[in-house]
Design a protein around this motif. Structure first.
Motif, PDB file in Angstrom:
ATOM      1  N   MET A 127       0.963  -1.242  -0.012  1.00 35.54           N
ATOM      2  CA  MET A 127       0.110  -0.062   0.038  1.00 35.54           C
ATOM      3  C   MET A 127       0.833   1.267  -0.078  1.00 35.54           C
ATOM      4  O   MET A 127       2.009   1.333   0.217  1.00 35.54           O
ATOM      5  CB  MET A 127      -0.937  -0.086   1.053  1.00 35.54           C
ATOM      6  N   ILE A 146      -3.924   2.226   8.469  1.00 39.42           N
ATOM      7  CA  ILE A 146      -4.062   1.758   6.866  1.00 39.42           C
ATOM      8  C   ILE A 146      -3.597   0.358   7.014  1.00 39.42           C
ATOM      9  O   ILE A 146      -4.146  -0.736   6.389  1.00 39.42           O
ATOM     10  CB  ILE A 146      -2.871   2.429   6.211  1.00 39.42           C
ATOM     11  N   GLY A 172      -6.496  -1.390   5.273  1.00 42.44           N
ATOM     12  CA  GLY A 172      -6.148  -0.920   4.044  1.00 42.44           C
ATOM     13  C   GLY A 172      -6.313  -2.399   3.155  1.00 42.44           C
ATOM     14  O   GLY A 172      -5.586  -3.138   3.623  1.00 42.44           O
ATOM     15  N   SER A 182      -4.016  -0.173  -2.297  1.00 41.26           N
ATOM     16  CA  SER A 182      -4.610   1.088  -1.930  1.00 41.26           C
ATOM     17  C   SER A 182      -3.638   2.180  -1.715  1.00 41.26           C
ATOM     18  O   SER A 182      -2.589   1.933  -1.363  1.00 41.26           O
ATOM     19  CB  SER A 182      -5.502   0.870  -0.873  1.00 41.26           C
ATOM     20  N   TRP A 189      -3.537   6.096   0.086  1.00 40.04           N
ATOM     21  CA  TRP A 189      -4.048   6.669   1.166  1.00 40.04           C
ATOM     22  C   TRP A 189      -3.309   8.173   1.468  1.00 40.04           C
ATOM     23  O   TRP A 189      -2.254   8.376   1.219  1.00 40.04           O
ATOM     24  CB  TRP A 189      -3.940   6.046   2.551  1.00 40.04           C
ATOM     25  N   GLU A 199      -8.396   7.376   2.095  1.00 42.04           N
ATOM     26  CA  GLU A 199      -8.429   6.431   0.737  1.00 42.04           C
ATOM     27  C   GLU A 199      -8.676   7.227  -0.542  1.00 42.04           C
ATOM     28  O   GLU A 199      -9.681   7.887  -0.629  1.00 42.04           O
ATOM     29  CB  GLU A 199      -9.038   5.075   0.512  1.00 42.04           C
TER      30      GLU A 199
END
Length: 267
Positions: free
Chosen positions: A180, A230, A234, A238, A240, A250
């Motif tokens: 992420m 996160i 998450g 993704s 953020w 997000e």
């Protein structure tokens, strides 16, 4: 994934956002944190602070230049040796210097590529690992242009693209590693507060700093809190934003084919 009882590795962890992330991980129950940074960093003192607050042996400092493969690999090995495993990798190390743009690419982009690949090799189920999480630090300027720091913006866009690609379903199903991206906005770090950023020969530094200092600055601790959230909720791939001390949110990036289909429907 819950942070509690997990082991994390944070690059650029001696101060600023990296240290705030390490501290917040321990505050939320992480078992151990390895902070990686340069020998010239305040890493020794930073780990002393962590161990004083959270318990002796909870953190270690490992000297590591993320532009050097051998040091990065040795840092991962040291973390496994000390703590017996690894669950979370935070690739946070970065510099801001448009005059030394090649070094900025080496640290901010190539360093994140190295850290992501090492994380996948060590955590990936396809390599005998148990899965885990990699969070790569980009910037708000990885999502929008920056007139003041064009190369910085370019490498941060690269971090977003790298993370979204390794975060794709194909890689997650194979490795069990969620990848992420966190994109902090203006944060109270030495680069911003002390005017440490070098904007290069194409930008009026005074004008740039005047604009930056007019922006609302959030504390690094806000980014640390966002990181934990996160990690806990998450999805892989993704992206953020941590901005203006507001709750992390997000970023929904439309898919190209969906945009084409929508455009045709409107016509």
């Amino acid at each position: 994934m819950q942070v509690e009882h997990k082991t994390a590795l944070v690059t650029g962890g001696a101060d600023g956002i990296g240290f705030a992330c390490a501290k917040e991980l321990l505050r939320n129950g992480a078992a151990h944190v390895a902070i990686l940074d340069l020998a010239t960093s305040p890493g020794v003192e930073s780990v002393r602070k962590l161990n004083t607050e959270f318990g002796e042996g909870r953190g270690i400092f490992v000297v590591c230049d993320v532009t050097k493969d051998s040091e990065f690999e040795a840092a991962f090995a040291k973390t496994f040796e000390e703590f017996g495993g690894l669950d979370i990798v935070v690739n946070n190390a970065g510099i801001a210097n448009e005059s030394m743009w090649e070094s900025m690419i080496d640290v901010n982009l190539k360093g994140v590529v190295r850290g992501t690949i090492l994380g996948l090799r060590h955590l990936g189920k396809d390599n005998g690992g148990k899965g885990g999480i990699i969070v790569n630090t980009a910037s708000i300027f990885g999502l929008e242009p920056s007139a003041w720091s064009p190369v910085y913006s370019a490498v941060k866009h690269g971090v977003v693209g790298l993370s979204r690609s390794f975060g794709a379903t194909y890689h997650y199903e194979k490795t069990g590693v969620r990848v992420m991206t966190i994109c902090p906005s203006f944060t109270r770090t030495n680069f911003v507060v002390d005017g440490g950023s070098d904007f290069g020969p194409f930008v009026d530094r005074g004008l740039a700093m005047k604009d930056i200092m007019q922006q609302p600055l959030q504390k690094p601790e806000i980014v640390g809190e966002a990181l934990v959230e996160i990690i806990e909720r998450g999805e892989s791939g993704s992206v953020w934003i941590s901005e203006n001390s507001e709750p992390v949110c997000e970023v929904l990036i439309p898919k190209r084919f969906e945009l084409i289909a929508s455009s045709r429907m409107q016509n």
